[in-house]
Write a protein that holds these residues in place. Structure first.
Motif, PDB file in Angstrom:
ATOM      1  N   GLY A 297      -1.457   5.149  -0.456  1.00 11.59           N
ATOM      2  CA  GLY A 297      -0.899   5.716  -1.690  1.00 11.59           C
ATOM      3  C   GLY A 297       0.510   6.232  -1.551  1.00 11.59           C
ATOM      4  N   GLU A 298       1.074   6.289  -0.341  1.00 12.27           N
ATOM      5  CA  GLU A 298       2.421   6.817  -0.152  1.00 12.27           C
ATOM      6  C   GLU A 298       3.406   5.780   0.355  1.00 12.27           C
ATOM      7  OE1 GLU A 298       2.445  10.313   2.229  1.00 12.27           O
ATOM      8  OE2 GLU A 298       0.902  11.339   1.060  1.00 12.27           O
ATOM      9  N   GLY A 299       2.955   4.825   1.151  1.00 14.89           N
ATOM     10  CA  GLY A 299       3.876   3.809   1.636  1.00 14.89           C
ATOM     11  C   GLY A 299       3.566   3.354   3.040  1.00 14.89           C
ATOM     12  N   THR A 300       4.351   2.348   3.495  1.00 14.67           N
ATOM     13  CA  THR A 300       4.122   1.707   4.789  1.00 14.67           C
ATOM     14  C   THR A 300       5.457   1.488   5.492  1.00 14.67           C
ATOM     15  OG1 THR A 300       2.185   0.574   3.894  1.00 14.67           O
ATOM     16  CG2 THR A 300       3.097  -0.310   5.940  1.00 14.67           C
ATOM     17  N   VAL A 301       5.419   1.582   6.819  1.00 17.63           N
ATOM     18  CA  VAL A 301       6.593   1.300   7.647  1.00 17.63           C
ATOM     19  C   VAL A 301       6.206   0.261   8.693  1.00 17.63           C
ATOM     20  CG1 VAL A 301       8.339   2.224   9.203  1.00 17.63           C
ATOM     21  CG2 VAL A 301       7.471   3.644   7.323  1.00 17.63           C
ATOM     22  N   PHE A 302       6.883  -0.905   8.649  1.00 19.20           N
ATOM     23  CA  PHE A 302       6.731  -1.929   9.682  1.00 19.20           C
ATOM     24  C   PHE A 302       7.946  -1.857  10.599  1.00 19.20           C
ATOM     25  CE2 PHE A 302       3.714  -3.661   6.684  1.00 19.20           C
ATOM     26  CZ  PHE A 302       2.735  -4.210   7.496  1.00 19.20           C
ATOM     27  N   THR A 303       7.688  -1.881  11.917  1.00 14.52           N
ATOM     28  CA  THR A 303       8.771  -1.770  12.894  1.00 14.52           C
ATOM     29  C   THR A 303       8.727  -2.954  13.835  1.00 14.52           C
ATOM     30  OG1 THR A 303       8.650   0.644  12.777  1.00 14.52           O
ATOM     31  CG2 THR A 303       9.825  -0.315  14.657  1.00 14.52           C
TER      32      THR A 303
ATOM     33  N   ILE B  12       1.846   0.844  -1.996  1.00 10.73           N
ATOM     34  CA  ILE B  12       0.452   1.246  -2.134  1.00 10.73           C
ATOM     35  C   ILE B  12      -0.125   1.808  -0.839  1.00 10.73           C
ATOM     36  CG2 ILE B  12       0.036  -0.405  -3.994  1.00 10.73           C
ATOM     37  CD1 ILE B  12      -1.232  -2.279  -1.937  1.00 10.73           C
ATOM     38  N   GLY B  13       0.480   1.483   0.298  1.00 15.20           N
ATOM     39  CA  GLY B  13      -0.015   1.975   1.582  1.00 15.20           C
ATOM     40  C   GLY B  13      -1.273   1.253   2.047  1.00 15.20           C
ATOM     41  N   ILE B  14      -1.728   1.616   3.237  1.00 13.43           N
ATOM     42  CA  ILE B  14      -2.894   0.978   3.865  1.00 13.43           C
ATOM     43  C   ILE B  14      -3.858   2.063   4.332  1.00 13.43           C
ATOM     44  CG2 ILE B  14      -3.667  -0.582   5.707  1.00 13.43           C
ATOM     45  CD1 ILE B  14      -0.779  -1.656   5.784  1.00 13.43           C
ATOM     46  N   ALA B  15      -5.138   1.875   4.061  1.00 10.68           N
ATOM     47  CA  ALA B  15      -6.147   2.843   4.479  1.00 10.68           C
ATOM     48  C   ALA B  15      -6.263   2.859   6.002  1.00 10.68           C
ATOM     49  CB  ALA B  15      -7.499   2.501   3.859  1.00 10.68           C
ATOM     50  N   PRO B  16      -6.587   4.028   6.595  1.00 11.47           N
ATOM     51  CA  PRO B  16      -6.678   4.121   8.066  1.00 11.47           C
ATOM     52  C   PRO B  16      -7.658   3.121   8.664  1.00 11.47           C
ATOM     53  CG  PRO B  16      -6.677   6.306   7.088  1.00 11.47           C
ATOM     54  CD  PRO B  16      -6.780   5.340   5.944  1.00 11.47           C
ATOM     55  N   GLU B  17      -8.795   2.874   7.994  1.00  8.61           N
ATOM     56  CA  GLU B  17      -9.785   1.952   8.550  1.00  8.61           C
ATOM     57  C   GLU B  17      -9.321   0.494   8.511  1.00  8.61           C
ATOM     58  OE1 GLU B  17     -10.988   2.873   4.248  1.00  8.61           O
ATOM     59  OE2 GLU B  17     -10.242   3.973   6.018  1.00  8.61           O
ATOM     60  N   ASP B  18      -8.288   0.198   7.683  1.00  6.64           N
ATOM     61  CA  ASP B  18      -7.781  -1.171   7.588  1.00  6.64           C
ATOM     62  C   ASP B  18      -6.604  -1.434   8.524  1.00  6.64           C
ATOM     63  OD1 ASP B  18      -9.634  -1.900   5.677  1.00  6.64           O
ATOM     64  OD2 ASP B  18      -8.365  -1.261   4.007  1.00  6.64           O
ATOM     65  N   LEU B  19      -5.996  -0.383   9.051  1.00  6.43           N
ATOM     66  CA  LEU B  19      -4.808  -0.565   9.902  1.00  6.43           C
ATOM     67  C   LEU B  19      -5.062  -1.457  11.123  1.00  6.43           C
ATOM     68  CD1 LEU B  19      -2.968   2.893   9.890  1.00  6.43           C
ATOM     69  CD2 LEU B  19      -2.081   0.689   9.134  1.00  6.43           C
ATOM     70  N   PRO B  20      -6.204  -1.306  11.855  1.00  6.82           N
ATOM     71  CA  PRO B  20      -6.392  -2.163  13.035  1.00  6.82           C
ATOM     72  C   PRO B  20      -6.489  -3.648  12.713  1.00  6.82           C
ATOM     73  CG  PRO B  20      -7.859  -0.256  13.109  1.00  6.82           C
ATOM     74  CD  PRO B  20      -7.265  -0.289  11.738  1.00  6.82           C
ATOM     75  N   ARG B  21      -6.809  -3.999  11.447  1.00  5.82           N
ATOM     76  CA  ARG B  21      -7.008  -5.409  11.102  1.00  5.82           C
ATOM     77  C   ARG B  21      -5.898  -5.978  10.233  1.00  5.82           C
ATOM     78  NH1 ARG B  21     -12.567  -6.125   8.314  1.00  5.82           N
ATOM     79  NH2 ARG B  21     -11.932  -4.234   7.215  1.00  5.82           N
ATOM     80  N   VAL B  22      -4.909  -5.185   9.909  1.00  8.38           N
ATOM     81  CA  VAL B  22      -3.930  -5.617   8.922  1.00  8.38           C
ATOM     82  C   VAL B  22      -3.092  -6.795   9.428  1.00  8.38           C
ATOM     83  CG1 VAL B  22      -2.048  -4.093   9.646  1.00  8.38           C
ATOM     84  CG2 VAL B  22      -2.275  -4.725   7.229  1.00  8.38           C
ATOM     85  N   LEU B  23      -2.965  -6.958  10.761  1.00  9.03           N
ATOM     86  CA  LEU B  23      -2.203  -8.074  11.318  1.00  9.03           C
ATOM     87  C   LEU B  23      -3.065  -9.289  11.617  1.00  9.03           C
ATOM     88  CD1 LEU B  23       0.143  -6.122  13.772  1.00  9.03           C
ATOM     89  CD2 LEU B  23       0.618  -6.842  11.425  1.00  9.03           C
ATOM     90  N   THR B  24      -4.350  -9.222  11.285  1.00  7.29           N
ATOM     91  CA  THR B  24      -5.266 -10.336  11.518  1.00  7.29           C
ATOM     92  C   THR B  24      -5.079 -11.399  10.442  1.00  7.29           C
ATOM     93  OG1 THR B  24      -6.880  -8.807  12.462  1.00  7.29           O
ATOM     94  CG2 THR B  24      -7.682 -10.988  11.820  1.00  7.29           C
ATOM     95  N   PRO B  25      -4.969 -12.671  10.833  1.00  2.00           N
ATOM     96  CA  PRO B  25      -4.807 -13.729   9.829  1.00  2.00           C
ATOM     97  C   PRO B  25      -5.929 -13.716   8.795  1.00  2.00           C
ATOM     98  CG  PRO B  25      -4.352 -14.591  12.011  1.00  2.00           C
ATOM     99  CD  PRO B  25      -4.881 -13.204  12.205  1.00  2.00           C
ATOM    100  N   TYR B  26      -5.574 -13.925   7.553  1.00  6.73           N
ATOM    101  CA  TYR B  26      -6.468 -14.017   6.400  1.00  6.73           C
ATOM    102  C   TYR B  26      -7.010 -12.669   5.933  1.00  6.73           C
ATOM    103  CZ  TYR B  26      -6.461 -19.005   7.501  1.00  6.73           C
ATOM    104  OH  TYR B  26      -6.074 -20.276   7.777  1.00  6.73           O
ATOM    105  N   PHE B  27      -6.688 -11.600   6.626  1.00  2.00           N
ATOM    106  CA  PHE B  27      -7.207 -10.297   6.190  1.00  2.00           C
ATOM    107  C   PHE B  27      -6.301  -9.700   5.129  1.00  2.00           C
ATOM    108  CE2 PHE B  27      -7.221  -5.648   6.435  1.00  2.00           C
ATOM    109  CZ  PHE B  27      -8.553  -5.402   6.151  1.00  2.00           C
ATOM    110  N   ARG B  28      -6.916  -9.183   4.059  1.00  3.22           N
ATOM    111  CA  ARG B  28      -6.192  -8.476   3.010  1.00  3.22           C
ATOM    112  C   ARG B  28      -7.015  -7.262   2.607  1.00  3.22           C
ATOM    113  NH1 ARG B  28      -4.617 -11.114  -2.038  1.00  3.22           N
ATOM    114  NH2 ARG B  28      -2.738  -9.825  -1.883  1.00  3.22           N
ATOM    115  N   THR B  29      -6.327  -6.137   2.392  1.00  4.62           N
ATOM    116  CA  THR B  29      -7.037  -4.933   1.982  1.00  4.62           C
ATOM    117  C   THR B  29      -7.475  -5.058   0.534  1.00  4.62           C
ATOM    118  OG1 THR B  29      -5.051  -3.778   1.227  1.00  4.62           O
ATOM    119  CG2 THR B  29      -5.590  -3.608   3.575  1.00  4.62           C
ATOM    120  N   ALA B  30      -8.446  -4.246   0.161  1.00  4.54           N
ATOM    121  CA  ALA B  30      -8.943  -4.267  -1.214  1.00  4.54           C
ATOM    122  C   ALA B  30      -7.831  -3.897  -2.207  1.00  4.54           C
ATOM    123  CB  ALA B  30     -10.125  -3.316  -1.343  1.00  4.54           C
TER     124      ALA B  30
END
Length: 546
Positions: A524-530, A472-490
């Protein structure tokens, strides 16, 4: 009751100057009355004495504050004439009295006035020389006039120097006053700033004095900020509901002794009946050679932080304790099932994966209850990882294999690409947790028909593991917080359940291994974790040699 009469400095100076001459004339007149009363028979002596007394009376009664500034010039000139009358045709040499009006003219008026005064006296001396009956000579007259001239010039120059010094002192006083005003304004602004922050601040010296405290420090310790020297009404304790700290060991007393410390944890019982946990730091400030050494006390109220940490530790303990029983049942059931020789190889493989996953989960719950665990930011991570050089490839292969079945059930293809042995100094158990979290998230948030590609290899001095999905990918505005505990995107909340803790735990484990976790995504396209982990030193050298 009437208000006292205000006398200006100028009026007082006029009075003192004239009264000095009058006093001298009165003393001389009394001596003449006793020793040479015949002089009072000479009209000029009597008139001269009376004129000095009359001028003195006028000087005392005149409203000099309302009269023109130069009106007083007439007084020394009239005094000179009166002295001329006193000394006319006598052998008493009363001409020394001219020193009074000459000094007056020289000290308080300009050079032309002084010259005019000397001119009047010269005329009087000349008149006495030619018409008087005393034995005056031209040389004596010249000596008197010359002496008076030097006296007048000396008085004039001295007064000029005094006035210059006075003007300099006035300028310096104004400059000093302006500096004091600026300093006071700066101190006032600094106090205003310190009084709005929620950190207690106190400045103390090693001479056992408290210079200043802000409102937060005063509130915590129960001190009147207008009198910082008074004893604190809030008592420091060594622990929650523990023993009071001896007065000599309290933070303020230690700072006054010149001690410095960092994050000293104390508990206080405030005057309003509350327990507060404080973190106190003492820092030494720079002082000049003539100043006492100054120590700055910084007091942070960490009560809420400590309470939240206790709550998280309690929750982690309860959760881990409640998980141990069902996990033990699962492990026992899986072990019994594996003892059945009639089970198919496929079933054995599945039960083995279930057993391995349950044992890892049980180990994690035991570590949560262990003495080495620490709760930080809502995640539980060991303070120190038992590291050793480990080949990451088998761990990665086993982790990917664990989620192939879950991917197959969702019609998601899970693949792995490695480049042989990948050595790193890690805690194998924790790194397996990292791989499991990232691969499971990739499978969870990838729709049917998608792919999850896991690759691993060497890049320079690092071991790099990449988990790429077409989810599903991650929105640009959510990327800075995606590693924050308890945070989940809509979008994640709509797609699957979860707590939002997994990525936070993953990041802390990677950081504990001196590694870096980064994320790149397109909605909408995907995610890459490194994941980047430092390779062992010997492994870097062998690669360079090859």
């Amino acid at each position: 009751m009437s208000a006292p009469i205000q006398i200006s400095g100028r009026t007082r100076s006029i009075w003192l100057t004239q009264l000095s001459l009058a006093g001298a004339v009165v003393v001389i007149a009394l001596m003449v009355m006793v020793l040479a009363p015949a002089l009072f028979g000479q009209p000029h002596f009597l008139v001269g004495t009376a004129l000095v007394l009359a001028l003195t009376t006028f000087t005392i009664g005149a409203p000099w504050a309302r009269m023109p500034k130069n009106a007083v010039i007439a007084i020394p000139f009239l005094d000179a004439i009166a002295i001329g009358l006193l000394s006319y045709s006598t052998d008493l040499r009363l001409g020394f009295l001219w020193a009074f009006p000459v000094m007056w003219a020289g000290m308080h008026f300009r050079v032309p006035v002084l010259a005019a005064m000397l001119g009047v006296i010269g005329v009087l001396i000349g008149f006495d020389l030619f018409y008087g009956s005393a034995s005056n000579t031209a040389l004596r007259a010249f000596v008197v006039l010359s002496t008076l001239s030097f006296i007048g010039i000396t008085a004039h120059l001295a007064m000029r120097q005094v006035r210059a010094s006075r003007r300099l002192m006035v300028r310096q006083s104004r400059r000093l006053h302006a500096t004091v005003e600026r300093r006071s304004e700066q101190e006032r602004r600094t106090n205003e700033i310190l009084n709005v922050v929620d950190i207690g601040v106190a400045r103390v010296t090693t001479s056992s004095s408290t210079l200043s405290i802000n409102s937060t420090y005063a509130r915590l310790y129960g001190i009147d900020p207008r009198d910082p020297e008074q004893p604190a009404r809030s008592v420091e304790y060594s622990g929650y509901r523990g023993m009071p700290v001896p007065p000599s060991d309290r933070t303020l007393a230690r700072a006054r002794r010149g001690e410095t410390f960092h994050d000293q944890r104390v508990w206080i019982y405030t005057i309003d009946g509350q327990w507060r946990t404080l973190s106190v730091t003492a820092k030494r400030l720079r002082s000049s050679a003539h100043e006492d050494e100054t120590i700055l006390l910084l007091v942070h109220d960490v009560t809420a932080v400590v309470q939240a940490q206790r709550d998280r530790e309690r929750l982690a303990a309860i959760a881990s304790h409640e998980l141990r029983h069902p996990l033990t049942v699962m492990i026992g059931t899986a072990e019994l099932a594996l003892e059945d020789e009639a089970m198919s190889p496929k079933a054995v493989e599945r039960f083995q994966k279930l057993l391995d996953a349950s044992e890892r989960m049980l180990e994690m719950t035991q570590q949560m209850l262990g003495p080495r665990s620490a709760v930080r930011s809502g995640t539980v991570v060991e303070d120190a990882c038992p590291r050793e050089e480990t080949d990451l490839t088998p761990i990665l292969v086993d982790s990917v294999a664990s989620y192939e079945q879950a991917g197959h059930a969702k019609d998601v293809r899970v693949s792995l690409s490695t480049s042989g042995r990948l050595a790193a100094v890690v805690d194998g158990f924790r790194i397996r947790q990292v791989f499991d979290n990232l691969v499971s998230n990739a499978v969870k948030y990838t729709r049917a028909g998608g792919t999850v590609d896991v690759s691993a290899g060497r890049e320079g001095d690092d071991v790099v593991i990449s988990i790429a999905d077409t989810g599903i990918g991650i929105a640009p505005e959510d990327l800075p917080r995606v590693l924050t505990p308890y945070f989940r995107t809509a979008e994640a909340k709509k797609t699957a359940g979860g707590t939002g803790l997994g990525l936070g735990i993953t990041q802390e484990i990677v950081h504990a291994h001196d590694g870096v976790l980064s994320v790149d995504s397109v909605l909408g396209e995907g995610t890459v974790f490194t994941v980047r982990l430092p390779a062992p030193t010997d492994a870097r050298g062998s690669e360079g040699t090859a």
